[in-house]
Write a protein that holds these residues in place. Structure first.
Motif, short mmCIF file in Angstrom:
data_model
loop_
_atom_site.label_atom_id
_atom_site.label_comp_id
_atom_site.label_asym_id
_atom_site.label_seq_id
_atom_site.Cartn_x
_atom_site.Cartn_y
_atom_site.Cartn_z
N TRP A 66 0.85 -1.19 0.00
CA TRP A 66 0.00 0.00 0.00
C TRP A 66 0.88 1.23 0.00
CZ3 TRP A 66 0.61 -3.40 4.00
CH2 TRP A 66 1.11 -2.90 5.19
N GLU A 67 0.27 2.41 -0.11
CA GLU A 67 0.92 3.71 -0.34
C GLU A 67 1.33 3.79 -1.82
OE1 GLU A 67 0.80 6.18 1.69
OE2 GLU A 67 0.16 5.07 3.45
N SER A 68 0.78 4.76 -2.51
CA SER A 68 0.87 4.77 -3.98
C SER A 68 2.30 4.80 -4.51
CB SER A 68 0.08 5.96 -4.55
OG SER A 68 0.64 7.19 -4.16
N ARG A 69 3.17 5.58 -3.89
CA ARG A 69 4.54 5.67 -4.40
C ARG A 69 5.34 4.41 -4.09
NH1 ARG A 69 2.56 10.34 -2.76
NH2 ARG A 69 2.52 12.10 -4.23
N ALA A 70 5.03 3.76 -2.97
CA ALA A 70 5.64 2.47 -2.67
C ALA A 70 5.19 1.42 -3.69
CB ALA A 70 5.30 2.03 -1.25
N ILE A 71 3.91 1.47 -4.06
CA ILE A 71 3.39 0.56 -5.09
C ILE A 71 4.12 0.80 -6.41
CG2 ILE A 71 1.37 0.02 -6.51
CD1 ILE A 71 -0.35 0.57 -4.00
N CYS A 72 4.30 2.07 -6.76
CA CYS A 72 4.99 2.39 -8.01
C CYS A 72 6.41 1.84 -8.01
CB CYS A 72 5.02 3.90 -8.22
SG CYS A 72 3.43 4.64 -8.62
N LYS A 73 7.12 1.98 -6.90
CA LYS A 73 8.48 1.44 -6.81
C LYS A 73 8.48 -0.08 -6.90
CE LYS A 73 10.63 5.19 -4.16
NZ LYS A 73 11.33 5.55 -2.89
N TYR A 74 7.52 -0.71 -6.26
CA TYR A 74 7.42 -2.17 -6.33
C TYR A 74 7.22 -2.62 -7.77
CZ TYR A 74 5.54 -6.88 -5.73
OH TYR A 74 5.31 -8.23 -5.83
N VAL A 75 6.33 -1.94 -8.46
CA VAL A 75 6.05 -2.26 -9.86
C VAL A 75 7.31 -2.13 -10.71
CG1 VAL A 75 4.85 -1.35 -11.89
CG2 VAL A 75 3.58 -1.73 -9.76
N CYS A 76 8.06 -1.07 -10.49
CA CYS A 76 9.29 -0.86 -11.26
C CYS A 76 10.31 -1.95 -10.95
CB CYS A 76 9.90 0.50 -10.95
SG CYS A 76 8.93 1.89 -11.55
N ARG A 77 10.46 -2.29 -9.68
CA ARG A 77 11.43 -3.34 -9.30
C ARG A 77 11.00 -4.71 -9.82
NH1 ARG A 77 11.60 -0.33 -3.78
NH2 ARG A 77 13.46 0.97 -4.08
N LYS A 78 9.72 -4.90 -9.98
CA LYS A 78 9.20 -6.17 -10.49
C LYS A 78 9.44 -6.31 -11.99
CE LYS A 78 4.77 -8.70 -10.87
NZ LYS A 78 5.11 -9.96 -10.17
#
Length: 218
Positions: A66-78
């Motif tokens: 959760w938390e939108s910017r954390a989600i964005c970072k997760y998506v990029c790392r994935k």
């Protein structure tokens, strides 16, 4: 591999911030609507996804972020690590810097303006012009810094597109539906930067999701 699930309302720029990252990373996803009006974001089911009862939340198998910017970072790392430039110490540091600027300077000033122009009228409330004007002063000061930065490089973190640019998209896309739609005209390098972002399919997807909510609000 099953699609990831993004929980939230597409009216929310926090939710569509994540959509932009998912689209850019090419990750298959489903948006699972959360009925804010019915209080579904505070339901036990959603609190298990986001313990603060907010949107968005991302589910990847049995893993939640959760938390939108954390989600964005997760998506990029994935799936698209180059958006973070983690293979280069200095470039990744500049991505981090401008991610912080977006959250704490740019969106912090822009969000109250969008709320007053677009969200409050949805609930029958009048726009508080003083809030708009106060935050316009703040936003214009921020844009002066952006203009200076973008005279030196094409994108915020350098001469490369990164997540630091992409996280601006969801809130900025709402600006076109307000009386401040021509705000960037006074900042030619900012305007050119935004035009280059608008040409990206991921950004067009966000704009399309926003249109049903905000196309007639200005």
């Amino acid at each position: 591999m099953a699609p990831v699930k993004l929980y939230g309302m597409t009216m929310s720029w926090n939710v569509t911030r994540c959509v932009a990252a998912l689209e850019e990373a090419g990750i298959e996803y489903d948006i699972v609507p959360i009925d804010f009006g019915a209080g579904e974001h505070k339901s036990p089911e959603h609190l298990a996804r986001n313990p603060f009862g907010q949107m968005p939340a991302l589910q990847d198998g049995d893993f939640y972020v959760w938390e939108s910017r954390a989600i964005c970072k997760y998506v990029c790392r994935k799936s698209k690590l180059e958006l973070l430039k983690e293979d280069n110490l200095k470039e990744s540091a500049m991505v981090d810097v401008w991610l912080e600027v977006e959250a704490n300077q740019y969106t912090a000033a822009l969000e109250p303006i969008i709320l007053e122009y677009l969200v409050r009228p949805m609930f029958g409330r009048a726009t508080d012009q003083k809030i708009v004007e106060d935050n316009l002063v703040k936003l214009k000061k921020v844009l002066e810094v952006y203009e200076a930065r973008l005279t030196k490089c094409k994108y915020l973190a350098g001469d490369f597109f990164s997540l630091a640019d992409l996280t601006h998209v969801s809130s900025t896309a709402c600006l076109a539906a307000t009386p401040q739609e021509s705000l960037f005209d006074a900042y030619p390098h900012v305007k050119a930067w935004w035009s280059s972002l608008m040409a990206r399919p991921s950004v067009q997807k966000v704009a399309t999701l926003k249109k049903p909510y905000f196309q007639s609000s200005a």
